[in-house]
Scaffold this active site. Structure first.
Site, mmCIF file in Angstrom:
data_model
loop_
_atom_site.group_PDB
_atom_site.id
_atom_site.type_symbol
_atom_site.label_atom_id
_atom_site.label_comp_id
_atom_site.label_asym_id
_atom_site.label_seq_id
_atom_site.Cartn_x
_atom_site.Cartn_y
_atom_site.Cartn_z
ATOM 1 N N ARG A 1 0.880 -1.177 0.000
ATOM 2 C CA ARG A 1 0.000 0.000 0.000
ATOM 3 C C ARG A 1 0.910 1.218 0.000
ATOM 4 O O ARG A 1 1.693 1.414 0.929
ATOM 5 C CB ARG A 1 -0.902 0.024 1.225
ATOM 6 C CG ARG A 1 -1.459 1.429 1.432
ATOM 7 C CD ARG A 1 -2.680 1.510 2.253
ATOM 8 N NE ARG A 1 -3.803 0.879 1.586
ATOM 9 C CZ ARG A 1 -5.063 1.120 1.914
ATOM 10 N NH1 ARG A 1 -5.360 1.950 2.881
ATOM 11 N NH2 ARG A 1 -6.038 0.497 1.286
ATOM 12 N N HIS B 1 -7.040 1.052 -7.053
ATOM 13 C CA HIS B 1 -7.339 0.215 -5.875
ATOM 14 C C HIS B 1 -8.102 -1.033 -6.347
ATOM 15 O O HIS B 1 -9.272 -1.221 -6.038
ATOM 16 C CB HIS B 1 -8.181 1.033 -4.891
ATOM 17 C CG HIS B 1 -8.231 0.475 -3.497
ATOM 18 N ND1 HIS B 1 -7.504 -0.626 -3.100
ATOM 19 C CD2 HIS B 1 -8.928 0.882 -2.405
ATOM 20 C CE1 HIS B 1 -7.750 -0.872 -1.820
ATOM 21 N NE2 HIS B 1 -8.613 0.024 -1.378
ATOM 22 N N GLN C 1 -10.122 -3.505 -3.951
ATOM 23 C CA GLN C 1 -11.402 -2.960 -3.504
ATOM 24 C C GLN C 1 -12.496 -3.238 -4.532
ATOM 25 O O GLN C 1 -13.617 -3.634 -4.191
ATOM 26 C CB GLN C 1 -11.264 -1.445 -3.294
ATOM 27 C CG GLN C 1 -12.539 -0.787 -2.807
ATOM 28 C CD GLN C 1 -12.898 -1.209 -1.404
ATOM 29 O OE1 GLN C 1 -12.071 -1.115 -0.515
ATOM 30 N NE2 GLN C 1 -14.122 -1.684 -1.182
ATOM 31 N N ASP D 1 -16.919 7.910 -2.675
ATOM 32 C CA ASP D 1 -15.717 7.751 -1.846
ATOM 33 C C ASP D 1 -15.450 9.107 -1.200
ATOM 34 O O ASP D 1 -16.083 10.119 -1.549
ATOM 35 C CB ASP D 1 -14.546 7.297 -2.746
ATOM 36 C CG ASP D 1 -13.303 6.899 -1.951
ATOM 37 O OD1 ASP D 1 -13.380 6.784 -0.712
ATOM 38 O OD2 ASP D 1 -12.248 6.717 -2.583
ATOM 39 N N CYS E 1 -16.096 2.394 -0.177
ATOM 40 C CA CYS E 1 -14.989 1.520 0.226
ATOM 41 C C CYS E 1 -14.596 1.695 1.682
ATOM 42 O O CYS E 1 -13.980 0.801 2.258
ATOM 43 C CB CYS E 1 -13.786 1.748 -0.681
ATOM 44 S SG CYS E 1 -13.095 3.417 -0.555
ATOM 45 N N ARG F 1 -13.638 -7.994 1.099
ATOM 46 C CA ARG F 1 -12.211 -7.798 0.806
ATOM 47 C C ARG F 1 -11.447 -9.092 1.101
ATOM 48 O O ARG F 1 -10.573 -9.504 0.350
ATOM 49 C CB ARG F 1 -11.644 -6.653 1.660
ATOM 50 C CG ARG F 1 -12.158 -5.264 1.298
ATOM 51 C CD ARG F 1 -11.630 -4.801 -0.035
ATOM 52 N NE ARG F 1 -10.186 -4.769 -0.066
ATOM 53 C CZ ARG F 1 -9.429 -3.777 0.414
ATOM 54 N NH1 ARG F 1 -10.000 -2.708 0.921
ATOM 55 N NH2 ARG F 1 -8.105 -3.839 0.335
HETATM 56 N N1 NVA Z 1 -9.637 7.113 -2.225
HETATM 57 C C1 NVA Z 1 -9.284 6.722 -0.880
HETATM 58 C C2 NVA Z 1 -9.542 5.277 -0.662
HETATM 59 C C3 NVA Z 1 -9.273 4.802 0.732
HETATM 60 C C4 NVA Z 1 -9.441 3.318 0.886
HETATM 61 C C5 NVA Z 1 -7.834 7.070 -0.610
HETATM 62 O O1 NVA Z 1 -6.992 6.825 -1.468
HETATM 63 O O2 NVA Z 1 -7.550 7.602 0.472
HETATM 64 N N1 CP Z 2 -11.147 0.464 1.768
HETATM 65 C C1 CP Z 2 -9.888 0.337 2.214
HETATM 66 O O1 CP Z 2 -8.961 0.053 1.465
HETATM 67 O O2 CP Z 2 -9.765 0.523 3.557
HETATM 68 P P1 CP Z 2 -8.416 0.702 4.368
HETATM 69 O O3 CP Z 2 -7.807 2.006 3.945
HETATM 70 O O4 CP Z 2 -8.837 0.721 5.803
HETATM 71 O O5 CP Z 2 -7.486 -0.436 4.073
#
Ligand code: NVA
Ligand code: CP
Length: 312
Positions: free
Chosen positions: A109, A136, A139, A227, A267, A295
């Site tokens: 990540r 992502h 997701q 989101d 998400c 997930r």
């Molecule tokens: N668009 C959000 C998704 C979090 C799971 C981000 O990148 O922060």
């Molecule tokens: N939706 C998602 O990826 O959640 P986290 O950021 O908690 O991993």
């Protein structure tokens, strides 16, 4: 060892994507009623180790990969960037080669997508995208699975996306080229998804409609998705500008009522009364916690796919 990375959905064939989704459904059904810590009877990844590298926060991704790998019979190792030499500037190339000596598969990540592709280039184990600023895909596999649980097969159905043209939307656009659903997008002009991503998906036959208003996007939709307005890789200083631009795109009950008995997906993490009204996200049309649970099931399908053990 032959293996497959899971970097973006547009790297997959339609058949592979469908197979992943079917496998995810099957894996979930096969463990109905079992305590969460029970290892699957076939334990397909017994003896395998997953390394997870986090240079951005996570709740769901961390828990779902950790539990999923254990259910598959494998082991997990978690690396938080700030506590490693990556945080002191060790290169991703060296890190990838080192991790490849300790783990059989890796999940990252991170912010810059290039960090992930750099890992894939220099490592010698499969790598999974656990979110970058660009996309992502884990997701979206879970979201498509959740959609099918509630609304049946994706074919011919309409999914509406409201708000930011961000990483989650990019993976939805990739998915639209793999599955036969219509993706209706309503984003403010300054926050559209990358044009190259849209163009590529449209060229491969995706049914994507860019709508001028949120109302147009949600009309007849079987699912409404949104989101947060400020993603982890966005400059927090843009929050005010974003809040102003996104305000008309808040998912309200009035908008949900224009859908076709639409489910609501997000998400998570979510910010109530920003991107979504509390009555929607906490109401009967919301399936957010199914998405979160899925997930784990979807990523188990991904892990076995990457290690070529699917079906064994
Ligand atoms: N668009 C959000 C998704 C979090 C799971 C981000 O990148 O922060
Ligand atoms: N939706 C998602 O990826 O959640 P986290 O950021 O908690 O991993």
């Amino acid at each position: 060892m032959s293996y497959q990375n899971f970097i973006d959905l547009n790297d997959l064939t339609k058949a592979q994507a469908r197979q992943l989704l079917d496998d995810a459904h099957q894996r979930k059904a096969a463990r109905a009623g079992l305590p969460k810590g029970t290892v699957d009877p076939d334990a397909p990844l017994r003896g395998y180790a997953l390394a997870m590298v986090f240079d951005k926060p996570s709740t769901r991704t961390r828990l779902s990969f950790d539990l999923g790998m254990r259910q598959l019979g494998g082991e997990t190792m978690i690396i938080n960037q700030a506590e490693t030499q990556l945080g002191r500037g060790e290169s991703m190339s060296d890190t990838a080669q080192v991790i490849s000596r300790f783990a059989d598969i890796a999940m990252l990540r991170t912010g810059p997508h290039e960090k992930l592709t750099e890992f894939a280039k220099h490592g010698s184990i499969p790598v999974i995208n656990g979110l970058t600023a660009f996309s992502h895909p884990c997701q979206i596999l879970a979201d498509l699975m959740t959609f099918e649980e509630h609304k049946g097969r994706l074919n011919g159905q309409r999914i509406a996306w409201l708000g930011d043209g961000n990483n989650v939307l990019v993976s939805f656009i990739h998915a639209a080229a793999l599955f036969d659903f219509e993706l209706a997008i309503a984003c403010p002009p300054d926050f559209m998804p990358p044009q190259a991503v849209l163009d590529e998906a449209l060229a491969s036959g995706a049914r994507i409609v860019v709508c001028a208003t949120p109302e147009a996007a949600v009309t007849g939709a079987a699912c409404v998705v949104t989101d947060c307005w400020v993603s982890m890789s966005d400059d927090p200083a843009t929050a005010q500008k974003r809040a102003k631009a996104f305000a008309p795109y808040q998912v309200t009950q009035k908008l949900m009522d224009l859908g076709d008995a639409a489910i609501f997906m997000h998400c998570l993490p979510a910010y109530r009364e920003s991107e979504v009204a509390a009555e929607v996200i906490d109401g009967p049309q919301s399936v957010i916690f199914d998405e979160a649970e899925n997930r784990c099931h979807a990523q188990k399908a991904i892990l076995t796919f990457c290690l070529n053990t699917a079906g064994k």
